[in-house]
Design an enzyme around this catalytic site. Structure first.
Site, mmCIF file in Angstrom:
data_model
loop_
_atom_site.group_PDB
_atom_site.id
_atom_site.type_symbol
_atom_site.label_atom_id
_atom_site.label_comp_id
_atom_site.label_asym_id
_atom_site.label_seq_id
_atom_site.Cartn_x
_atom_site.Cartn_y
_atom_site.Cartn_z
ATOM 1 N N GLY A 92 0.830 -1.204 0.000
ATOM 2 C CA GLY A 92 0.000 0.000 0.000
ATOM 3 C C GLY A 92 0.864 1.254 0.000
ATOM 4 N N PHE A 93 0.190 2.386 0.021
ATOM 5 C CA PHE A 93 0.888 3.679 -0.021
ATOM 6 C C PHE A 93 1.837 3.845 1.178
ATOM 7 C CE2 PHE A 93 -0.123 8.009 1.854
ATOM 8 C CZ PHE A 93 1.008 8.627 1.337
ATOM 9 N N LEU A 97 -0.704 -2.476 8.922
ATOM 10 C CA LEU A 97 -1.244 -1.388 8.100
ATOM 11 C C LEU A 97 -2.328 -1.855 7.137
ATOM 12 C CD1 LEU A 97 1.675 -0.319 9.037
ATOM 13 C CD2 LEU A 97 1.493 1.188 7.091
ATOM 14 N N THR A 110 -12.768 -7.144 6.832
ATOM 15 C CA THR A 110 -11.302 -7.011 6.787
ATOM 16 C C THR A 110 -10.801 -6.229 7.991
ATOM 17 O OG1 THR A 110 -11.354 -7.021 4.383
ATOM 18 C CG2 THR A 110 -9.377 -6.114 5.405
ATOM 19 N N TYR A 163 -16.227 2.780 8.908
ATOM 20 C CA TYR A 163 -14.761 2.680 8.962
ATOM 21 C C TYR A 163 -14.261 3.075 10.354
ATOM 22 C CZ TYR A 163 -9.859 3.644 7.844
ATOM 23 O OH TYR A 163 -8.484 3.663 7.839
#
Ligand code: UDP
Length: 327
Positions: free
Chosen positions: A10-11, A76, A95, A149
Protein backbone atom coordinates in the site's frame (compact mmCIF):
# COMPACT_ATOMS: atom_id res chain seq x y z
CA UNK A 1 15.49 -7.57 13.46
CA UNK A 2 12.61 -9.25 11.65
CA UNK A 3 9.46 -7.31 10.80
CA UNK A 4 6.12 -8.33 9.37
CA UNK A 5 4.39 -5.47 7.53
CA UNK A 6 0.75 -6.08 6.66
CA UNK A 7 -0.37 -3.87 3.79
CA UNK A 8 3.24 -3.62 2.58
CA UNK A 9 2.24 -2.89 -1.01
CA UNK A 10 0.00 0.00 0.00
CA UNK A 11 0.89 3.68 -0.02
CA UNK A 12 2.17 3.98 3.57
CA UNK A 13 3.20 0.31 3.79
CA UNK A 14 5.57 0.54 0.85
CA UNK A 15 7.32 3.62 2.27
CA UNK A 16 7.59 1.88 5.64
CA UNK A 17 9.00 -1.29 4.04
CA UNK A 18 11.70 0.74 2.30
CA UNK A 19 12.63 2.50 5.54
CA UNK A 20 12.86 -0.75 7.51
CA UNK A 21 15.05 -2.38 4.87
CA UNK A 22 17.28 0.70 4.78
CA UNK A 23 17.64 0.37 8.56
CA UNK A 24 18.84 -3.22 8.15
CA UNK A 25 15.63 -5.06 9.09
CA UNK A 26 14.51 -8.26 7.48
CA UNK A 27 10.97 -7.65 6.18
CA UNK A 28 8.14 -9.95 5.20
CA UNK A 29 5.30 -8.05 3.55
CA UNK A 30 1.76 -9.36 3.44
CA UNK A 31 -0.69 -7.81 1.01
CA UNK A 32 -3.76 -9.01 -0.87
CA UNK A 33 -3.07 -6.45 -3.63
CA UNK A 34 -6.69 -5.26 -3.49
CA UNK A 35 -5.81 -1.57 -3.25
CA UNK A 36 -2.04 -1.98 -2.85
CA UNK A 37 0.13 -2.57 -5.90
CA UNK A 38 3.28 -4.67 -6.31
CA UNK A 39 4.66 -1.74 -8.37
CA UNK A 40 4.81 0.30 -5.15
CA UNK A 41 7.55 -2.08 -4.02
CA UNK A 42 9.54 -1.96 -7.27
CA UNK A 43 12.54 -0.36 -5.58
CA UNK A 44 12.91 -3.20 -3.05
CA UNK A 45 11.63 -6.09 -5.15
CA UNK A 46 14.99 -7.83 -5.45
CA UNK A 47 16.22 -6.93 -1.97
CA UNK A 48 17.77 -10.00 -0.29
CA UNK A 49 16.09 -9.21 3.05
CA UNK A 50 12.61 -8.72 1.61
CA UNK A 51 9.82 -11.11 0.72
CA UNK A 52 6.29 -10.20 -0.39
CA UNK A 53 3.56 -12.72 0.33
CA UNK A 54 0.29 -12.24 -1.54
CA UNK A 55 -2.49 -13.12 0.86
CA UNK A 56 -5.17 -11.76 3.12
CA UNK A 57 -5.16 -10.85 6.79
CA UNK A 58 -8.43 -12.79 6.87
CA UNK A 59 -6.34 -15.96 6.38
CA UNK A 60 -5.73 -16.72 10.03
CA UNK A 61 -3.29 -19.56 9.47
CA UNK A 62 -1.15 -17.54 7.07
CA UNK A 63 -1.04 -14.53 9.38
CA UNK A 64 -0.03 -16.70 12.32
CA UNK A 65 2.65 -18.46 10.27
CA UNK A 66 4.15 -15.15 9.10
CA UNK A 67 4.09 -13.59 12.56
CA UNK A 68 6.03 -16.51 14.06
CA UNK A 69 9.64 -15.46 14.30
CA UNK A 70 8.88 -11.77 13.76
CA UNK A 71 10.08 -9.29 16.40
CA UNK A 72 7.84 -6.52 15.10
CA UNK A 73 4.45 -6.52 13.43
CA UNK A 74 3.38 -3.31 11.70
CA UNK A 75 -0.32 -3.72 10.95
CA UNK A 76 -1.24 -1.39 8.10
CA UNK A 77 -3.46 -3.65 5.99
CA UNK A 78 -7.02 -2.32 5.87
CA UNK A 79 -9.85 -1.47 3.56
CA UNK A 80 -9.44 2.30 3.12
CA UNK A 81 -10.78 5.16 1.02
CA UNK A 82 -14.25 6.66 0.98
CA UNK A 83 -15.15 4.93 -2.33
CA UNK A 84 -14.13 1.52 -0.95
CA UNK A 85 -16.15 2.01 2.22
CA UNK A 86 -19.16 3.19 0.16
CA UNK A 87 -19.03 0.35 -2.39
CA UNK A 88 -17.86 -2.58 -0.27
CA UNK A 89 -19.00 -1.76 3.23
CA UNK A 90 -19.48 -5.33 4.38
CA UNK A 91 -16.17 -6.63 3.06
CA UNK A 92 -14.43 -3.59 4.54
CA UNK A 93 -15.96 -4.24 7.95
CA UNK A 94 -14.86 -7.87 7.82
CA UNK A 95 -11.30 -7.01 6.79
CA UNK A 96 -10.94 -4.22 9.28
CA UNK A 97 -12.41 -6.13 12.24
CA UNK A 98 -11.72 -9.86 11.71
CA UNK A 99 -8.47 -9.28 9.82
CA UNK A 100 -7.15 -7.09 12.61
CA UNK A 101 -8.21 -9.62 15.22
CA UNK A 102 -6.11 -12.24 13.39
CA UNK A 103 -3.08 -9.96 13.28
CA UNK A 104 -3.34 -8.92 16.92
CA UNK A 105 -3.73 -12.52 18.10
CA UNK A 106 -0.83 -13.67 15.91
CA UNK A 107 1.47 -10.90 17.21
CA UNK A 108 0.56 -11.83 20.76
CA UNK A 109 1.19 -15.55 20.18
CA UNK A 110 4.54 -14.75 18.56
CA UNK A 111 5.59 -12.44 21.41
CA UNK A 112 6.15 -9.66 18.84
CA UNK A 113 5.67 -5.95 19.38
CA UNK A 114 2.74 -4.53 17.43
CA UNK A 115 1.94 -1.19 15.84
CA UNK A 116 -1.69 -0.75 14.78
CA UNK A 117 -2.34 1.83 12.08
CA UNK A 118 -5.44 3.72 13.15
CA UNK A 119 -7.02 6.92 11.98
CA UNK A 120 -8.19 10.42 12.77
CA UNK A 121 -11.65 9.17 11.73
CA UNK A 122 -11.81 7.88 15.30
CA UNK A 123 -12.64 11.43 16.47
CA UNK A 124 -15.68 11.52 14.20
CA UNK A 125 -17.40 14.89 14.16
CA UNK A 126 -15.31 16.37 16.98
CA UNK A 127 -14.04 19.52 15.26
CA UNK A 128 -11.89 20.87 18.07
CA UNK A 129 -8.74 22.57 16.71
CA UNK A 130 -5.99 20.44 18.20
CA UNK A 131 -7.50 17.02 18.87
CA UNK A 132 -5.70 15.20 21.65
CA UNK A 133 -5.56 11.45 22.01
CA UNK A 134 -7.88 11.38 25.01
CA UNK A 135 -10.51 13.63 23.42
CA UNK A 136 -14.00 12.23 23.02
CA UNK A 137 -15.24 10.64 19.87
CA UNK A 138 -18.28 12.41 18.43
CA UNK A 139 -19.87 9.51 16.69
CA UNK A 140 -22.19 9.69 13.71
CA UNK A 141 -24.88 7.07 13.28
CA UNK A 142 -23.50 3.57 12.66
CA UNK A 143 -26.24 3.29 10.02
CA UNK A 144 -24.44 5.84 7.87
CA UNK A 145 -21.83 3.88 5.94
CA UNK A 146 -19.18 6.57 6.25
CA UNK A 147 -18.87 5.91 9.96
CA UNK A 148 -18.48 2.16 9.57
CA UNK A 149 -14.76 2.68 8.96
CA UNK A 150 -14.40 4.64 12.20
CA UNK A 151 -16.51 2.03 14.01
CA UNK A 152 -14.23 -0.78 12.84
CA UNK A 153 -11.05 1.11 13.70
CA UNK A 154 -12.43 1.96 17.14
CA UNK A 155 -13.08 -1.74 17.75
CA UNK A 156 -9.49 -2.45 16.61
CA UNK A 157 -8.15 0.07 19.11
CA UNK A 158 -10.24 -1.43 21.92
CA UNK A 159 -9.05 -4.88 20.95
CA UNK A 160 -5.41 -3.84 21.12
CA UNK A 161 -6.02 -2.13 24.45
CA UNK A 162 -7.56 -5.30 25.88
CA UNK A 163 -4.69 -7.47 24.60
CA UNK A 164 -2.21 -5.05 26.20
CA UNK A 165 -3.96 -5.11 29.56
CA UNK A 166 -5.06 -8.74 29.73
CA UNK A 167 -2.48 -10.62 27.66
CA UNK A 168 0.65 -8.54 28.04
CA UNK A 169 0.88 -7.60 24.34
CA UNK A 170 3.38 -4.80 23.72
CA UNK A 171 1.59 -2.52 21.31
CA UNK A 172 1.15 1.06 20.24
CA UNK A 173 -1.58 2.68 18.13
CA UNK A 174 -0.71 5.33 15.52
CA UNK A 175 -3.60 7.58 14.47
CA UNK A 176 -2.83 8.95 11.01
CA UNK A 177 -4.31 12.30 9.99
CA UNK A 178 -4.58 12.64 6.18
CA UNK A 179 -1.19 11.20 5.29
CA UNK A 180 -0.29 11.96 1.68
CA UNK A 181 2.62 11.81 -0.75
CA UNK A 182 3.93 9.89 -3.72
CA UNK A 183 2.26 6.52 -4.51
CA UNK A 184 -1.08 7.48 -2.97
CA UNK A 185 -3.73 6.88 -5.58
CA UNK A 186 -6.87 8.95 -6.00
CA UNK A 187 -8.78 5.91 -7.24
CA UNK A 188 -10.33 5.25 -3.84
CA UNK A 189 -11.29 8.83 -3.05
CA UNK A 190 -8.25 10.56 -1.50
CA UNK A 191 -8.47 14.21 -2.36
CA UNK A 192 -4.91 15.34 -3.14
CA UNK A 193 -4.03 12.72 -5.76
CA UNK A 194 -7.51 13.23 -7.27
CA UNK A 195 -7.16 17.01 -7.54
CA UNK A 196 -3.64 16.71 -8.97
CA UNK A 197 -4.71 14.16 -11.57
CA UNK A 198 -7.72 16.28 -12.53
CA UNK A 199 -5.63 19.45 -12.80
CA UNK A 200 -2.94 17.80 -14.93
CA UNK A 201 -5.61 16.32 -17.21
CA UNK A 202 -7.33 19.70 -17.60
CA UNK A 203 -10.50 18.32 -15.99
CA UNK A 204 -12.53 20.24 -13.40
CA UNK A 205 -11.52 19.63 -9.79
CA UNK A 206 -14.42 18.01 -7.94
CA UNK A 207 -15.04 19.77 -4.62
CA UNK A 208 -17.50 17.83 -2.48
CA UNK A 209 -19.98 19.72 -0.28
CA UNK A 210 -19.31 23.40 0.45
CA UNK A 211 -15.53 23.04 0.22
CA UNK A 212 -15.30 24.81 3.58
CA UNK A 213 -14.30 21.59 5.36
CA UNK A 214 -10.77 21.83 6.77
CA UNK A 215 -8.03 19.20 6.80
CA UNK A 216 -4.33 19.06 7.68
CA UNK A 217 -2.21 17.05 5.27
CA UNK A 218 1.02 15.42 6.39
CA UNK A 219 3.79 14.11 4.14
CA UNK A 220 4.39 10.38 4.43
CA UNK A 221 8.14 11.04 4.77
CA UNK A 222 7.46 12.86 8.05
CA UNK A 223 5.26 10.06 9.34
CA UNK A 224 7.47 7.04 8.60
CA UNK A 225 10.37 7.77 11.00
CA UNK A 226 7.84 8.24 13.80
CA UNK A 227 6.16 4.92 12.98
CA UNK A 228 9.51 3.11 13.07
CA UNK A 229 10.44 4.74 16.38
CA UNK A 230 7.06 4.33 18.09
CA UNK A 231 6.98 0.53 17.96
CA UNK A 232 10.12 0.37 20.12
CA UNK A 233 9.33 3.35 22.32
CA UNK A 234 8.70 1.93 25.79
CA UNK A 235 6.71 4.91 27.18
CA UNK A 236 4.44 4.74 24.11
CA UNK A 237 3.40 1.16 24.84
CA UNK A 238 -0.33 0.83 25.34
CA UNK A 239 -1.03 4.34 24.04
CA UNK A 240 -2.67 5.85 20.97
CA UNK A 241 -0.55 8.56 19.33
CA UNK A 242 -1.63 11.18 16.77
CA UNK A 243 0.57 11.70 13.71
CA UNK A 244 -0.25 14.61 11.44
CA UNK A 245 0.36 18.22 10.53
CA UNK A 246 -1.28 21.29 12.03
CA UNK A 247 -1.28 23.33 8.79
CA UNK A 248 -4.97 23.83 8.07
CA UNK A 249 -6.48 24.22 4.63
CA UNK A 250 -10.05 24.23 3.39
CA UNK A 251 -10.77 21.88 0.50
CA UNK A 252 -11.78 24.82 -1.69
CA UNK A 253 -8.48 26.58 -1.00
CA UNK A 254 -6.69 23.27 -1.66
CA UNK A 255 -8.29 23.08 -5.10
CA UNK A 256 -7.14 26.63 -5.92
CA UNK A 257 -3.59 25.84 -4.76
CA UNK A 258 -3.40 22.71 -6.90
CA UNK A 259 -4.58 24.68 -9.93
CA UNK A 260 -2.00 27.42 -9.26
CA UNK A 261 0.91 25.03 -8.67
CA UNK A 262 0.17 22.91 -11.74
CA UNK A 263 -0.47 25.97 -13.92
CA UNK A 264 -3.65 24.22 -15.05
CA UNK A 265 -6.59 25.98 -16.66
CA UNK A 266 -9.02 23.57 -14.97
CA UNK A 267 -12.03 25.00 -13.19
CA UNK A 268 -13.75 23.80 -10.04
CA UNK A 269 -16.90 21.70 -10.06
CA UNK A 270 -18.92 21.41 -6.88
CA UNK A 271 -20.66 18.13 -6.15
CA UNK A 272 -23.09 17.36 -3.37
CA UNK A 273 -22.06 14.55 -1.05
CA UNK A 274 -25.11 12.67 -2.26
CA UNK A 275 -23.98 12.88 -5.89
CA UNK A 276 -20.34 12.11 -5.08
CA UNK A 277 -20.60 9.55 -2.34
CA UNK A 278 -24.21 8.41 -2.22
CA UNK A 279 -26.64 8.29 0.67
CA UNK A 280 -25.19 7.61 4.11
CA UNK A 281 -22.33 10.05 3.76
CA UNK A 282 -21.59 12.78 6.27
CA UNK A 283 -18.41 14.83 6.43
CA UNK A 284 -16.52 16.33 9.33
CA UNK A 285 -16.01 20.05 8.95
CA UNK A 286 -12.60 20.34 10.61
CA UNK A 287 -9.96 17.85 11.60
CA UNK A 288 -6.80 19.20 13.20
CA UNK A 289 -4.46 17.16 15.41
CA UNK A 290 -2.44 18.04 18.45
CA UNK A 291 0.75 16.01 18.02
CA UNK A 292 2.58 17.05 21.18
CA UNK A 293 2.46 13.49 22.49
CA UNK A 294 4.31 12.14 19.42
CA UNK A 295 6.75 15.06 19.58
CA UNK A 296 7.58 14.24 23.20
CA UNK A 297 7.79 10.47 22.68
CA UNK A 298 9.77 10.21 19.44
CA UNK A 299 10.57 13.78 18.36
CA UNK A 300 7.87 13.77 15.68
CA UNK A 301 7.59 16.96 13.60
CA UNK A 302 5.70 17.64 10.39
CA UNK A 303 8.52 19.44 8.59
CA UNK A 304 7.07 19.52 5.08
CA UNK A 305 4.54 22.22 4.21
CA UNK A 306 1.39 21.69 2.18
CA UNK A 307 3.12 23.28 -0.83
CA UNK A 308 6.04 20.81 -0.42
CA UNK A 309 3.52 17.99 -0.38
CA UNK A 310 1.68 19.26 -3.44
CA UNK A 311 4.92 19.71 -5.37
CA UNK A 312 6.00 16.15 -4.61
CA UNK A 313 2.64 14.70 -5.71
CA UNK A 314 2.51 16.91 -8.82
CA UNK A 315 6.09 15.91 -9.69
CA UNK A 316 5.28 12.22 -9.42
CA UNK A 317 2.03 12.39 -11.40
CA UNK A 318 3.51 14.62 -14.10
CA UNK A 319 6.39 12.16 -14.53
CA UNK A 320 3.96 9.22 -14.77
CA UNK A 321 1.80 11.04 -17.33
CA UNK A 322 4.93 12.00 -19.27
CA UNK A 323 6.07 8.37 -19.30
CA UNK A 324 2.60 7.25 -20.46
CA UNK A 325 2.63 9.84 -23.29
CA UNK A 326 6.09 8.71 -24.40
CA UNK A 327 4.92 5.11 -24.89
N1 UDP B 1 -13.00 15.56 -1.30
C1 UDP B 1 -13.40 16.42 -2.33
N2 UDP B 1 -13.25 16.00 -3.61
C2 UDP B 1 -12.71 14.80 -3.97
C3 UDP B 1 -12.30 13.93 -2.92
C4 UDP B 1 -12.46 14.35 -1.60
O1 UDP B 1 -13.89 17.52 -2.07
O2 UDP B 1 -12.62 14.51 -5.16
C5 UDP B 1 -13.13 16.02 0.10
C6 UDP B 1 -13.78 15.03 1.07
O3 UDP B 1 -15.18 15.14 1.03
C7 UDP B 1 -13.17 15.47 2.39
C8 UDP B 1 -11.78 15.96 2.02
O4 UDP B 1 -11.82 16.21 0.61
O5 UDP B 1 -13.89 16.55 2.93
C9 UDP B 1 -10.69 14.95 2.30
O6 UDP B 1 -11.06 13.73 1.70
P1 UDP B 1 -10.16 12.43 1.78
O7 UDP B 1 -11.00 11.30 1.26
O8 UDP B 1 -8.84 12.67 1.14
O9 UDP B 1 -9.88 12.23 3.33
P2 UDP B 1 -10.86 12.28 4.64
O10 UDP B 1 -10.42 13.50 5.37
O11 UDP B 1 -12.27 12.37 4.18
O12 UDP B 1 -10.55 11.04 5.36
Amino acid sequence: MKSLVTGAAGFIGSHLTEALLAAGHEVVGLDDLSTGRAANLAEVAGHPSFRLVEGSILDRRLVSELAQGADRVFHLAAAVGSFVIRDRTLAALRTNIHGTENVVEAACQAGARLLLASTSEIYGKNDKAGLREDDDRVAGSPLRSRWSYAEAKAIDESLVDAYVREKGLRAVIARFFNTVGPRQTGRYGMVIPRFVRQALAGEPLTVFGTGEQVRCFCHVADVIPAVVALIDCEPAAGQAVNLGSSEQVSICELAHRVIALTGSDSGIKRQTYLAALGPGYEDMMRRVPDCSLAAGLVGFAATRSLDDILRSVIGEQAALQGAACAL
